[in-house]
Design a protein around this motif. Structure first.
Motif, short mmCIF file in Angstrom:
data_model
loop_
_atom_site.label_atom_id
_atom_site.label_comp_id
_atom_site.label_asym_id
_atom_site.label_seq_id
_atom_site.Cartn_x
_atom_site.Cartn_y
_atom_site.Cartn_z
N ASP A 1 53.62 61.95 48.84
CA ASP A 1 54.75 62.46 49.61
C ASP A 1 54.37 63.61 50.54
OD1 ASP A 1 56.59 60.70 48.40
OD2 ASP A 1 56.70 62.00 46.64
N SER A 2 53.09 63.96 50.59
CA SER A 2 52.66 65.06 51.46
C SER A 2 52.99 64.77 52.91
CB SER A 2 51.17 65.30 51.31
OG SER A 2 50.84 65.75 50.00
N ALA A 3 53.44 65.81 53.61
CA ALA A 3 53.75 65.66 55.04
C ALA A 3 52.44 65.58 55.83
CB ALA A 3 54.57 66.84 55.51
N VAL A 4 52.44 64.78 56.87
CA VAL A 4 51.26 64.63 57.71
C VAL A 4 51.64 64.75 59.17
CG1 VAL A 4 50.00 63.18 56.07
CG2 VAL A 4 51.52 62.11 57.75
N LYS A 5 50.67 65.18 59.98
CA LYS A 5 50.91 65.28 61.41
C LYS A 5 49.59 65.15 62.15
CE LYS A 5 50.65 70.35 61.42
NZ LYS A 5 51.35 71.60 61.78
N ARG A 6 49.69 64.92 63.44
CA ARG A 6 48.50 64.76 64.29
C ARG A 6 47.60 65.99 64.19
NH1 ARG A 6 46.87 66.40 69.28
NH2 ARG A 6 45.59 64.97 70.51
N GLY A 7 46.27 65.75 64.11
CA GLY A 7 45.32 66.84 64.05
C GLY A 7 44.93 67.25 62.65
N MET A 8 45.66 66.75 61.65
CA MET A 8 45.33 67.04 60.26
C MET A 8 44.08 66.24 59.87
SD MET A 8 47.93 66.39 57.10
CE MET A 8 47.51 66.77 55.40
N ILE B 1 39.03 61.66 57.87
CA ILE B 1 39.69 61.07 59.03
C ILE B 1 40.65 62.09 59.64
CG2 ILE B 1 41.50 60.04 57.56
CD1 ILE B 1 41.72 57.80 59.65
N TRP B 2 40.61 62.17 60.96
CA TRP B 2 41.57 63.00 61.71
C TRP B 2 42.80 62.16 61.99
CZ3 TRP B 2 40.42 68.07 62.57
CH2 TRP B 2 39.07 68.45 62.49
N LEU B 3 43.96 62.69 61.72
CA LEU B 3 45.17 61.92 61.99
C LEU B 3 45.40 61.81 63.49
CD1 LEU B 3 45.75 62.49 58.92
CD2 LEU B 3 48.17 62.34 59.57
N PRO B 4 45.59 60.58 63.99
CA PRO B 4 45.84 60.38 65.42
C PRO B 4 47.30 60.64 65.76
CG PRO B 4 45.85 58.28 64.28
CD PRO B 4 45.53 59.33 63.24
N GLU B 5 47.63 60.41 67.03
CA GLU B 5 49.02 60.54 67.47
C GLU B 5 49.86 59.49 66.76
OE1 GLU B 5 51.70 62.63 69.08
OE2 GLU B 5 49.80 62.94 70.16
N GLY B 6 51.01 59.86 66.28
CA GLY B 6 51.88 58.88 65.62
C GLY B 6 52.89 59.57 64.72
N GLN B 7 53.80 58.78 64.16
CA GLN B 7 54.85 59.29 63.28
C GLN B 7 54.79 58.53 61.95
OE1 GLN B 7 56.97 61.83 63.89
NE2 GLN B 7 56.04 62.19 65.91
N TRP B 8 54.69 59.29 60.84
CA TRP B 8 54.69 58.67 59.53
C TRP B 8 55.60 59.48 58.60
CZ3 TRP B 8 50.23 59.66 62.34
CH2 TRP B 8 49.57 58.52 62.84
N ASN C 1 55.27 59.97 55.39
CA ASN C 1 54.49 60.80 54.48
C ASN C 1 53.04 60.30 54.49
OD1 ASN C 1 54.63 58.42 53.00
ND2 ASN C 1 56.29 59.19 51.68
N LEU C 2 52.23 60.88 53.62
CA LEU C 2 50.80 60.54 53.61
C LEU C 2 50.55 59.09 53.24
CD1 LEU C 2 47.81 61.32 53.76
CD2 LEU C 2 47.96 62.09 51.39
N ILE C 3 51.23 58.59 52.23
CA ILE C 3 50.95 57.23 51.78
C ILE C 3 51.31 56.21 52.84
CG2 ILE C 3 53.16 56.77 50.64
CD1 ILE C 3 49.64 55.85 49.32
N SER C 4 52.34 56.49 53.64
CA SER C 4 52.71 55.54 54.70
C SER C 4 51.63 55.51 55.78
CB SER C 4 54.06 55.91 55.31
OG SER C 4 53.99 57.15 56.02
N PHE C 5 51.02 56.67 56.06
CA PHE C 5 49.92 56.70 57.02
C PHE C 5 48.71 55.93 56.49
CE2 PHE C 5 45.80 58.73 57.88
CZ PHE C 5 45.64 58.32 59.20
#
Length: 314
Positions: free
Chosen positions: A68-75, A22-29, A31-35
């Motif tokens: 706890d991994s950081a995530v961002k759009r496009g990952m 899955i490609w991460l969409p636009e948004g704010q999370w 960390n990874l588990i919250s997404f």
């Protein structure tokens, strides 16, 4: 990440199952588990944590990810999809042909071709990968879960496009058999043409006014009183084309749960298969130039006698 990377995912095929991504969409999370828990509300946090513990959640570079991994759009995140208590489908496909380019199989009714919805392991693609060891196996045309018959797969990425082009150019001849009510007031053979579009439900198609975009040659192969065995030759390849065309002619295919009306899901009931069979596929091989022809070994069955088949000249 380019499409090329998706042909070599950072997780291997496991038991015939390729990793999902899955490609991460636009948004704010945070960390990874919250997404993951917000994007997949039906998958509990404990399931994701267990997958991470087993090293089954990674990024596009293959790096292990934690809650706890950081995530961002496009990952891009890779993981293995799982289904608990998946319904076992008690029918098997038969391999008709295998060469360095193609695998041709005879698909049973009820078996989906690719994973989706409530089916993962109980799909033709996953079963064949496990059976043959061909990890780059890819279907090169469609066949509904409810339909049985001949199905072509490519397992050579270098030549796959040559065979896919045959379907796109409509130079492959496909013959179907269908058991449906007899139409005494119609003259056969006939050609049914219509404009097909998505219906009110995403599950079904409908005919509408306008220039035809679908065409089927309909012939009667055998007559059994109230029922007939039809030989159907689609000249186009629209979703549910044969099912909708036969319904429009007044002869809905026996046991069709979508046409003329969408019926409730039959779940694990395998007692009444759709009486539609992809009987044969013929084409000129784009590599060798040879005429190729593959036929299903299956035949449709009379509903009043499961042991008597209704093949054309019997």
């Amino acid at each position: 990440m380019s499409a090329a990377h998706l042909h070599h995912p950072p997780l291997p095929v496991r038991d015939g199952i390729a990793p999902s991504y899955i490609w991460l969409p636009e948004g704010q999370w945070i960390n990874l588990i919250s997404f993951l828990t917000s994007y997949f509300p039906d998958v509990g946090e404990s399931i994701w944590l267990e997958r991470m513990k087993k090293g089954e959640v990674v990024d596009q570079a293959g790096r292990l990810l934690s809650q706890d991994s950081a995530v961002k759009r496009g990952m891009c995140i890779f993981y293995y999809r799982e289904i608990e208590c998946e319904t076992a489908i008690p029918f098997n496909a038969e391999i008709l042909h295998r060469d360095e380019h193609l695998l041709v199989v005879d698909k049973p009714h009820f078996l989906p071709v690719t994973p989706g919805g409530r089916f993962l392991r109980e799909t033709l693609l996953v079963r064949l990968k496990k059976q043959t060891g061909l990890q780059h196996l890819t279907p090169i045309h469609r066949l509904d879960r409810e339909t049985a018959g001949v199905m072509l797969f490519s397992h050579n990425a270098a030549t796959r496009g040559l065979y896919q082009t045959l379907f796109q150019q409509r130079v492959i001849k496909k013959i179907y058999h269908a058991l449906a009510p007899t139409l005494p007031d119609r003259t056969f053979p006939l050609v049914h043409r219509s404009r097909m579009e998505e219906g009110g439900s995403f599950l079904v198609m409908q005919e509408s006014e306008g220039e035809p975009n679908s065409e089927t040659l309909v012939e009667v192969q055998a007559n059994f009183g109230d029922l007939s065995l039809y030989r159907l030759t689609p000249l186009t390849g629209k979703k549910h084309q044969l099912r909708l065309h036969m319904t429009s002619l007044g002869a809905a295919i026996l046991n069709d749960s979508f046409y003329p009306d969408v019926l409730p899901c039959k779940g694990d009931d395998f007692s009444a298969p759709l009486q539609l069979l992809a009987k044969s596929i013929s084409f000129i091989d784009p590599i060798s130039g040879d005429a190729r022809h593959f036929s299903s070994q299956q035949e449709l069955k009379r509903p009043d006698n499961a042991h008597r088949s209704v093949g054309g000249i019997r």
